[in-house]
Write an enzyme that holds these catalytic residues in place. Structure first.
Site, PDB file in Angstrom:
ATOM      1  N   CYS A   1      10.657 149.360 163.896  1.00 27.44           N
ATOM      2  CA  CYS A   1       9.933 150.631 164.031  1.00 27.44           C
ATOM      3  C   CYS A   1      10.064 151.245 165.426  1.00 27.44           C
ATOM      4  O   CYS A   1       9.804 152.432 165.603  1.00 27.44           O
ATOM      5  CB  CYS A   1       8.458 150.451 163.684  1.00 27.44           C
TER       6      CYS A   1
ATOM      7  N   HIS B   1       4.896 156.889 166.631  1.00 30.96           N
ATOM      8  CA  HIS B   1       5.345 156.215 165.411  1.00 30.96           C
ATOM      9  C   HIS B   1       4.209 156.301 164.391  1.00 30.96           C
ATOM     10  O   HIS B   1       3.032 156.138 164.734  1.00 30.96           O
ATOM     11  CB  HIS B   1       5.685 154.759 165.724  1.00 30.96           C
TER      12      HIS B   1
ATOM     13  N   ASN C   1       5.034 155.108 156.417  1.00 25.65           N
ATOM     14  CA  ASN C   1       5.675 154.480 157.575  1.00 25.65           C
ATOM     15  C   ASN C   1       7.178 154.363 157.307  1.00 25.65           C
ATOM     16  O   ASN C   1       7.610 153.496 156.539  1.00 25.65           O
ATOM     17  CB  ASN C   1       5.049 153.098 157.806  1.00 25.65           C
TER      18      ASN C   1
HETATM   19  O1  UT7 Z   1       5.250 150.017 161.764  1.00 25.23           O
HETATM   20  C1  UT7 Z   1       5.353 148.707 162.215  1.00 25.23           C
HETATM   21  C2  UT7 Z   1       4.079 148.251 162.790  1.00 25.23           C
HETATM   22  N1  UT7 Z   1       3.093 148.094 161.756  1.00 25.23           N
HETATM   23  C3  UT7 Z   1       1.857 148.458 161.994  1.00 25.23           C
HETATM   24  O2  UT7 Z   1       1.549 148.991 163.042  1.00 25.23           O
HETATM   25  C4  UT7 Z   1       0.828 148.112 160.963  1.00 25.23           C
HETATM   26  C5  UT7 Z   1      -0.413 147.578 161.630  1.00 25.23           C
HETATM   27  N2  UT7 Z   1      -1.430 147.162 160.711  1.00 25.23           N
HETATM   28  C6  UT7 Z   1      -2.111 148.033 159.926  1.00 25.23           C
HETATM   29  O3  UT7 Z   1      -1.818 149.199 159.889  1.00 25.23           O
HETATM   30  C7  UT7 Z   1      -3.299 147.509 159.147  1.00 25.23           C
HETATM   31  O4  UT7 Z   1      -3.559 146.178 159.558  1.00 25.23           O
HETATM   32  C8  UT7 Z   1      -3.079 147.554 157.615  1.00 25.23           C
HETATM   33  C9  UT7 Z   1      -3.145 148.990 157.119  1.00 25.23           C
HETATM   34  C10 UT7 Z   1      -1.779 146.904 157.249  1.00 25.23           C
HETATM   35  C11 UT7 Z   1      -4.214 146.783 156.919  1.00 25.23           C
HETATM   36  O5  UT7 Z   1      -5.483 147.279 157.328  1.00 25.23           O
HETATM   37  P1  UT7 Z   1      -6.616 146.260 157.800  1.00 25.23           P
HETATM   38  O6  UT7 Z   1      -7.826 147.056 158.036  1.00 25.23           O
HETATM   39  O7  UT7 Z   1      -6.071 145.458 158.948  1.00 25.23           O
HETATM   40  O8  UT7 Z   1      -6.819 145.374 156.521  1.00 25.23           O
HETATM   41  P2  UT7 Z   1      -6.651 143.788 156.352  1.00 25.23           P
HETATM   42  O9  UT7 Z   1      -5.228 143.394 156.396  1.00 25.23           O
HETATM   43  O10 UT7 Z   1      -7.599 143.124 157.294  1.00 25.23           O
HETATM   44  O11 UT7 Z   1      -7.179 143.600 154.875  1.00 25.23           O
HETATM   45  C12 UT7 Z   1      -8.539 143.858 154.517  1.00 25.23           C
HETATM   46  C13 UT7 Z   1      -8.744 143.523 153.056  1.00 25.23           C
HETATM   47  C14 UT7 Z   1      -8.213 142.143 152.680  1.00 25.23           C
HETATM   48  O12 UT7 Z   1      -9.131 141.577 151.762  1.00 25.23           O
HETATM   49  P3  UT7 Z   1     -10.192 140.478 152.253  1.00 25.23           P
HETATM   50  O13 UT7 Z   1      -9.379 139.359 152.823  1.00 25.23           O
HETATM   51  O14 UT7 Z   1     -11.033 141.167 153.284  1.00 25.23           O
HETATM   52  O15 UT7 Z   1     -10.920 140.135 150.996  1.00 25.23           O
HETATM   53  C15 UT7 Z   1      -6.929 142.443 151.962  1.00 25.23           C
HETATM   54  O16 UT7 Z   1      -6.592 141.460 151.023  1.00 25.23           O
HETATM   55  O17 UT7 Z   1      -8.039 144.445 152.239  1.00 25.23           O
HETATM   56  C16 UT7 Z   1      -7.213 143.760 151.289  1.00 25.23           C
HETATM   57  N3  UT7 Z   1      -6.006 144.544 151.025  1.00 25.23           N
HETATM   58  C17 UT7 Z   1      -5.975 145.542 150.142  1.00 25.23           C
HETATM   59  N4  UT7 Z   1      -6.889 146.039 149.313  1.00 25.23           N
HETATM   60  C18 UT7 Z   1      -6.539 147.090 148.544  1.00 25.23           C
HETATM   61  C19 UT7 Z   1      -4.796 144.439 151.630  1.00 25.23           C
HETATM   62  N5  UT7 Z   1      -3.952 145.373 151.144  1.00 25.23           N
HETATM   63  C20 UT7 Z   1      -4.654 146.071 150.217  1.00 25.23           C
HETATM   64  C21 UT7 Z   1      -4.342 147.144 149.385  1.00 25.23           C
HETATM   65  N6  UT7 Z   1      -5.320 147.631 148.585  1.00 25.23           N
HETATM   66  N7  UT7 Z   1      -3.127 147.742 149.409  1.00 25.23           N
END
Ligand code: UT7
Length: 321
Positions: free
Chosen positions: A115, A248, A278
Site C-alpha cells: 500500500c 492512502h 482500499n
Molecule cells: O492498506 C494497508 C494497511 N491496512 C490498514 O491500514 C488496515 C488497518 N486496520 C483496519 O482498518 C481495521 O482494523 C479493520 C477495518 C480491518 C477492522 O476494524 P477493527 O475496529 O480493528 O475491528 P477488529 O478487527 O477489532 O474486529 C472487531 C470485531 C471482531 O469480532 P469480535 O472478536 O470482537 O467478536 C471481528 O471478528 O468485528 C468482527 N469482524 C467483522 N464483523 C462484521 C471482522 N470483520 C468483520 C466484518 N463484518 N467484515
C-alpha cells in the site's frame, strides 16, 4: 533557490466497471453495511473483470495521465509501476504499459511496497529525475487486489478493491513547484501483521491476504502521525500551509486521526475510500486524479501524500502541484 525538481504534469486514473456494494457483500459473507461503514468508512468498491489484468488497469490510467500532460508517448523515458498484484511473476507490468502506449525504450520496472508502493515509486522516479537519469517518467499505482483476496474471509474481503492511478513527472527547474521531499520507511520485523500466504518461491501460487487489522491499525495511526510531523519539520512548513492531504485510503478512522494530528479540517482531505475501497498502491494516485479533475486540487496547491502497508512499509511525500 531554483533547482531541478519533479513536477506533476498530468494525472489519470481508471476504475473497472463492476461495482461491489456493502449490500452485495452481505450476501457473500457474515457482515453488514453498518459494520463496514463504521469500522472502515467503505460503502462500495470497483472489482475488475476476470479477464481484466493489473496491466489493463494501469494502461487505461497511464493513457489518461499522458493525455493530461500533453506529452506524446515518444517524450516519456521511464515507466515505474507500483503494484503487488502483477499479471505475471515477470515481466513487469511497467514493460506492458511501455509497449501499449508506444513509449520508446528506456527504464521500465515495477516497485513492490504494497500500500506504500506509490510513495516508494514516486520517490524512485523523483531521484532519477533529480540526478538526471530521466526527464519524464510515468509513475503508476495499479492493483487487482480482488485476485489475492480470500472471498470467504470477512476480515479482509470487505476492504480491498481494484483500480489504477498515474502521474507524469517532468524534470523542471523551479523555485518551489514539484516534489519537495519524500520519506520512506520499512520495518520487516512487523511483516507478519499483513502478508499473503503464498508466492513464487514458497508455494508457487500468489496466495491470499492475511491481516491482523487491529495491529496494522495501531501502527498506521502512530506512524502516520510521526511521518507527517517529520515532513513538515523537514520542509520547515506549518500544517496550515497545506492545501490538501491526499492519504492512502485504507480506513476513514486512520485518515481522520492523521488530519487531527495536523489540525487539518476534513474539508482539506481527499477521501475516496467510501466509493473506491482500499486499492493499495493505486489509492493515492486515484484520489489525486479525482480531486484534480473535479477542480478541488489546483495548480500551486501544497499536497501531502502518506501511506502505510504490508512489510510494514510506510512513507510520505510533500509536493507543490
Ligand atoms: O492498506 C494497508 C494497511 N491496512 C490498514 O491500514 C488496515 C488497518 N486496520 C483496519 O482498518 C481495521 O482494523 C479493520 C477495518 C480491518 C477492522 O476494524 P477493527 O475496529 O480493528 O475491528 P477488529 O478487527 O477489532 O474486529 C472487531 C470485531 C471482531 O469480532 P469480535 O472478536 O470482537 O467478536 C471481528 O471478528 O468485528 C468482527 N469482524 C467483522 N464483523 C462484521 C471482522 N470483520 C468483520 C466484518 N463484518 N467484515
Amino acid at each position: 533557490m531554483s533547482q531541478i525538481r519533479s513536477v506533476i504534469q498530468g494525472t489519470g486514473s481508471y476504475l473497472p466497471e463492476k461495482i461491489l456494494t456493502n449490500a452485495d457483500l452481505e450476501k457473500m459473507v457474515d457482515t453488514s453495511d453498518e459494520w463496514i461503514v463504521q469500522r472502515s468508512g467503505i460503502r462500495s468498491r470497483h472489482i475488475a473483470a476476470e479477464d481484466e489484468t493489473t496491466a489493463d488497469l494501469a494502461i487505461h490510467a497511464a493513457r489518461k495521465a499522458l493525455e493530461a500532460s500533453g506529452f506524446a508517448a515518444e517524450r516519456i523515458d521511464g515507466v515505474i509501476v507500483a503494484t503487488t498484484t502483477p499479471d505475471q511473476t515477470f515481466p513487469a507490468v511497467a514493460v506492458k504499459v511501455q509497449a501499449a502506449l508506444g513509449i520508446p525504450p528506456g527504464l521500465a520496472f515495477d516497485v513492490q511496497a504494497v500500500c506504500t508502493g506509490f510513495v516508494y515509486a514516486l520517490t524512485v522516479a523523483d531521484n532519477f529525475i533529480k540526478t538526471g537519469g530521466a526527464k519524464r517518467i510515468l509513475v503508476i499505482g495499479a492493483e487487482k487486489m480482488s485476485s489475492i483476496v480470500n472471498w470467504e474471509d470477512r476480515t479482509t474481503c470487505v476492504l480491498f478493491a481494484d483500480g489504477a492511478g498515474a502521474v507524469v513527472l517532468e524534470a523542471q527547474e523551479t523555485d518551489g513547484q514539484g516534489i519537495l521531499s519524500t520519506h520512506l520507511y520499512a520495518d520487516g520485523t512487523l511483516r507478519d501483521f499483513l502478508y499473503t500466504d503464498g508466492g513464487p518461491s514458497s508455494t508457487g501460487a500468489a496466495g491470499h491476504i492475511i491481516m491482523q487489522g487491529r495491529e496494522v491499525f495501531k501502527y498506521a495511526v502512530n506512524h502516520m502521525a510521526d511521518i507527517v510531523g517529520e515532513v513538515l519539520e523537514h520542509n520547515d512548513v506549518s500544517a496550515e500551509t497545506l492545501d490538501w492531504l491526499v492519504p492512502h485510503q485504507a480506513n476513514l478512522r486512520i485518515i481522520e486521526s492523521t488530519a487531527k494530528k495536523l489540525d487539518l479540517s476534513m474539508g482539506k482531505v481527499v477521501v475516496t475510500l467510501d466509493h473506491h475501497g482500499n486499492t493499495s498502491a493505486a489509492s493515492i494516485p486515484l484520489a489525486l486524479d479525482e480531486a484534480v479533475r473535479d477542480g478541488r486540487i489546483k495548480r500551486g496547491n501544497l499536497l501531502l501524500f502518506e501511506a502505510l502497508g504490508g512489510g510494514l512499509t510506510w512513507g510520505a511525500a510533500l509536493a507543490r502541484y
